[in-house]
Design a protein around this motif. Structure first.
Motif, mmCIF file in Angstrom:
data_model
loop_
_atom_site.group_PDB
_atom_site.id
_atom_site.type_symbol
_atom_site.label_atom_id
_atom_site.label_comp_id
_atom_site.label_asym_id
_atom_site.label_seq_id
_atom_site.Cartn_x
_atom_site.Cartn_y
_atom_site.Cartn_z
ATOM 1 N N ALA A 207 75.699 -93.382 111.818
ATOM 2 C CA ALA A 207 75.709 -92.244 111.162
ATOM 3 C C ALA A 207 76.681 -91.716 110.774
ATOM 4 N N ASN A 208 76.450 -90.418 110.161
ATOM 5 C CA ASN A 208 77.227 -89.385 109.195
ATOM 6 C C ASN A 208 76.828 -88.143 109.619
ATOM 7 N N ARG A 209 75.707 -88.308 109.831
ATOM 8 C CA ARG A 209 74.859 -86.537 110.531
ATOM 9 C C ARG A 209 73.995 -87.212 111.539
ATOM 10 N N VAL A 210 74.247 -86.584 112.402
ATOM 11 C CA VAL A 210 73.245 -86.820 113.606
ATOM 12 C C VAL A 210 72.339 -84.809 113.513
ATOM 13 N N ILE A 211 71.176 -85.760 114.073
ATOM 14 C CA ILE A 211 69.950 -84.711 114.198
ATOM 15 C C ILE A 211 69.227 -84.812 115.804
ATOM 16 N N THR A 212 69.259 -83.732 116.425
ATOM 17 C CA THR A 212 68.750 -84.319 117.591
ATOM 18 C C THR A 212 67.414 -83.305 118.017
ATOM 19 N N LEU A 213 66.799 -84.073 118.429
ATOM 20 C CA LEU A 213 65.389 -83.190 118.264
ATOM 21 C C LEU A 213 64.705 -83.024 120.092
ATOM 22 N N LYS A 214 64.684 -82.323 120.449
ATOM 23 C CA LYS A 214 63.908 -81.307 121.204
ATOM 24 C C LYS A 214 62.412 -81.077 120.971
ATOM 25 N N ASP A 215 61.498 -81.729 122.167
ATOM 26 C CA ASP A 215 60.488 -80.788 122.394
ATOM 27 C C ASP A 215 59.720 -80.710 121.588
ATOM 28 N N GLY A 216 60.265 -81.214 120.379
ATOM 29 C CA GLY A 216 59.704 -81.165 119.044
ATOM 30 C C GLY A 216 59.832 -80.410 118.201
ATOM 31 N N ARG A 217 61.317 -79.896 118.069
ATOM 32 C CA ARG A 217 62.158 -79.477 117.390
ATOM 33 C C ARG A 217 63.702 -79.516 117.175
ATOM 34 N N VAL A 218 64.509 -79.093 116.024
ATOM 35 C CA VAL A 218 64.979 -79.527 115.991
ATOM 36 C C VAL A 218 65.995 -79.018 117.429
ATOM 37 N N ALA A 219 67.241 -79.815 117.750
ATOM 38 C CA ALA A 219 67.994 -78.879 119.139
ATOM 39 C C ALA A 219 69.574 -78.449 118.026
ATOM 40 N N SER A 220 70.595 -80.064 117.335
ATOM 41 C CA SER A 220 71.362 -79.408 117.399
ATOM 42 C C SER A 220 71.471 -80.940 115.529
ATOM 43 N N ASP A 221 71.900 -80.389 115.100
ATOM 44 C CA ASP A 221 72.331 -81.171 113.418
ATOM 45 C C ASP A 221 73.946 -80.710 112.975
ATOM 46 N N LEU A 222 74.722 -81.572 113.043
ATOM 47 C CA LEU A 222 75.554 -81.596 113.409
ATOM 48 C C LEU A 222 76.585 -82.514 112.527
ATOM 49 N N ALA A 223 77.303 -82.486 111.537
ATOM 50 C CA ALA A 223 78.802 -83.803 110.926
ATOM 51 C C ALA A 223 79.038 -84.640 111.913
ATOM 52 N N LYS A 224 79.007 -86.025 112.158
ATOM 53 C CA LYS A 224 79.855 -86.952 112.413
ATOM 54 C C LYS A 224 80.904 -86.324 113.445
ATOM 55 N N GLU A 225 81.578 -85.687 112.733
ATOM 56 C CA GLU A 225 82.630 -85.114 112.818
ATOM 57 C C GLU A 225 82.401 -84.255 113.964
ATOM 58 N N GLU A 226 81.398 -83.300 114.051
ATOM 59 C CA GLU A 226 81.448 -82.318 114.879
ATOM 60 C C GLU A 226 80.983 -82.718 116.087
ATOM 61 N N VAL A 227 80.273 -83.999 116.013
ATOM 62 C CA VAL A 227 79.568 -84.451 117.770
ATOM 63 C C VAL A 227 80.851 -85.699 118.080
ATOM 64 N N TYR A 228 81.360 -85.918 117.234
ATOM 65 C CA TYR A 228 82.318 -86.772 118.647
ATOM 66 C C TYR A 228 83.943 -86.849 118.179
ATOM 67 N N VAL A 229 83.893 -84.894 118.288
ATOM 68 C CA VAL A 229 85.638 -84.908 118.356
ATOM 69 C C VAL A 229 86.278 -84.939 118.943
#
Lengths: 229, 387
Positions: A207-229
């Motif tokens: 993916a180009n963008r990864v949204i991570t959920l935790k306990d029903g909330r958005v924990a992080s919402d990052l572009a690919k570059e930010e996730v896999y630096v």
């Protein structure tokens, strides 16, 4: 394209109240390849059901292509699913007594497309996913990877803007899984918005963008570059 | 679009052939028994009506019980004059026994006059009926029912032969065509002789007077009956002492009875249709449950509630209609078998075909609607989660 504002989803199981989604706000734009990740219980399946118009929000708003989804009834939601969203499921969800081409034709049947046109389009789509020679096979006569490709062809039947894939590689070995993801990537580069729900970081890599959920909330919402630096 | 629904439903039925066939059984039995019983009843009605008509539809039957001898000796000619009757015959009956192959056979003996043949619409296969000369001169002539020759004169010429009745020799002058059995007994086991003989043979028979009248025409039946009644009521104050009815009245009563019986039997048989319908509902409910996931997939792919409802309803109707067609075939075969082994000619008309289709479709709709509604009401998320 997708605009979600302060969405909650509450389930009542007897006296137990579960907040599956607890105030989610996010936008997804046309042409994005988004992975929604998170551990089980994080609410990602619920979010997928909401985005896919299979379920409705408890509070908040969900606007899909300028359509305020919460104002529509079941039958109208069926039409929206039919036209706007292509589903890909972990267990493929093909109908076992129908052939590959019949499975691909099904969304077009509900869209009231003429039979000749349906057959033509379905055959074309099966060619595209590399199953031109397997059109009259039933799902049980196909391998897992082939079945998932049939379901991708089916998801494309009515030319939806969004492809919504729920653990699309979950039932496949890593090699066929990669092939399927590559196919999704190709669709994305041809302009489809692709949303993949997964718990697998390898899948999220596509993916180009990864949204991570935790306990029903958005924990992080990052572009690919930010996730896999 | 209906064609599409039909195609989808048809595919689903074909995918579960054995189950569909087993499910149709209830409807097959129901439709077959209703159609067969109705056709049987209708055939019996036609048969009875034909038999009675063959005796003569202008026939009026009068029986009088005159123990005190209240009627004048000239009553018969008086009635004839008052009621303006042209053809009539009194009948005095009794029985005689004959030894045939070591066992006793009873033969009905009817003393009649020369008009009886006309009044009762008898046709002759051989010879003639009693004539005026036989009756007026009390000649020992006898006319036989169609079964008598083979019974009493096996392998011999019959006409001109001698038959002993109560020890008296009679000459056979004619044989009556086969007439079958009706309310007055087996007509083919009767013999007819001039009436004066039976008055002496069966002296008790005279107290119960029976006579047959032919009205001038069908329109005159009621008039003739009321004239006879008014004459008899002068001498016989109680209406229990005489009975008068016409062939068409018998026909009417019989027809009503048969129709009632047919309706009753069909009603009982239709219980099996209802049982069959409940079977359909049961299987459809199981089907909906088993195919919850399919319903979920279809809904996810854009099926509206109504589309799911129609699909499952059509599936139920396809199954019951199939049952109706098989049931119709079974009842057709049944009708052929009954026709070949009994005297009934059972005919399945177009009404039976139409009725069985209407029955089976109606059963499909009535008992298919609830499971189909259950299917259409499933939530897509819940249905997709179903394993």
């Amino acid at each position: 394209m997708i605009n979600i504002q302060e969405v909650t989803k509450r389930y009542e199981m007897g006296s137990n109240i579960v907040m599956a989604l607890d105030g989610i706000t996010l936008d997804i734009h046309e042409g994005e390849f988004v992975a929604i990740v998170g551990p089980s219980g994080s609410g990602k399946s619920t979010l997928m059901n909401i985005i896919g118009c299979l379920d409705i929000v408890t509070s908040g708003t969900y606007v899909l292509n300028q359509i305020p989804i919460q104002e529509y009834d079941q039958d109208e939601l069926a039409d929206i699913r039919n036209q706007q969203i292509g589903f890909i499921f972990q267990q493929f969800n093909l109908l076992p007594s129908f052939t590959a081409i019949e499975n691909v034709m099904m969304p077009m049947t509900y869209a009231k497309v003429a039979k000749k046109q349906r057959e033509l389009k379905a055959a074309q789509l099966l060619q595209t996913v590399g199953l031109g020679d397997r059109m009259d096979h039933k799902p049980t006569e196909l391998s897992g990877g082939q079945q998932q490709r049939v379901s991708i062809a089916r998801a494309l039947a009515n030319d939806p803007a969004i492809i919504l894939a729920d653990e699309p590689t979950g039932a496949l070995d890593s090699k066929t899984g990669k092939e399927v993801l590559t196919l999704l990537k190709t669709l994305n580069s041809n302009g489809k918005t692709v949303i993949v729900i997964t718990h697998d970081q390898e899948v999220a890599r596509f993916a180009n963008r990864v949204i991570t959920l935790k306990d029903g909330r958005v924990a992080s919402d990052l572009a690919k570059e930010e996730v896999y630096v | 679009m209906f064609k599409e629904y039909f195609a989808i439903a048809f595919r689903s039925v074909v995918a579960h052939k054995i189950r569909a066939l087993l499910t149709t059984l209830g409807v097959v039995i129901g439709v077959a028994s209703v159609i067969l019983l109705m056709s049987l009843g209708n055939s019996a009605r036609t048969e009875a009506a034909n038999q009675i008509r063959s005796i003569g539809s202008n026939l009026i039957y009068v029986s009088i019980s005159d123990r005190q001898g209240a009627l004048p000796a000239t009553w018969l000619s008086e009635i004839q004059e008052k009621a303006q009757i042209s053809a009539f015959s009194e009948m005095v009956s009794g029985t005689a026994s004959y030894q045939v192959d070591g066992s006793n056979v009873d033969v009905s003996i009817s003393g009649v006059n020369q008009y009886y043949g006309f009044v009762s619409n008898l046709s002759m296969t051989h010879g003639r009926f009693l004539n005026e000369f036989d009756v007026d001169n009390n000649l020992p002539a006898v006319v036989l029912g169609s079964k008598i020759p083979d019974l009493l004169f096996p392998n011999q010429g019959v006409l001109g032969n001698t038959l002993y009745i109560k020890g008296m020799p009679f000459t056979v002058v004619g044989i009556v065509e086969e007439r079958g059995t009706n309310f007055s007994g087996d007509n083919d086991m009767m013999i007819y002789i001039p009436i004066d003989y039976t008055r002496t043979m069966f002296p008790m028979g005279g107290r119960f007077k029976t006579f047959y009248i032919t009205a001038e025409s069908e329109e005159n039946i009621d008039l003739t009956m009321s004239r006879v009644t008014s004459y008899l009521s002068n001498y016989l104050p109680s209406s229990n002492q005489y009975r008068i009815f016409s062939q068409s009245q018998i026909l009417g009563v019989l027809d009503t009875l048969m129709a009632l019986l047919t309706t009753l039997l069909s009603g009982i048989a239709s219980i099996s249709l209802i049982v069959g319908g409940i079977g359909i509902m049961n299987i459809m409910l199981v089907t909906v449950r088993e195919r919850t996931r399919e319903i979920g997939i279809r809904k996810a792919l854009g099926a509206r509630r109504q589309q799911i409802l129609v699909q499952f309803l059509i599936e139920a109707v396809i199954i019951t209609t199939l049952g109706g067609i098989i049931g119709l075939t079974v009842s057709y075969i049944g009708a052929q078998i009954i026709t070949s082994i009994t005297d009934f000619n059972v005919v399945l008309g177009w009404d039976a075909v139409l009725l069985s289709l209407v029955f089976s479709i109606t059963i499909g709709v009535i008992f298919g609607i609830y499971p189909a509604m259950q299917a259409s009401k499933l939530e897509p998320v819940e249905a997709l989660r179903f394993e």
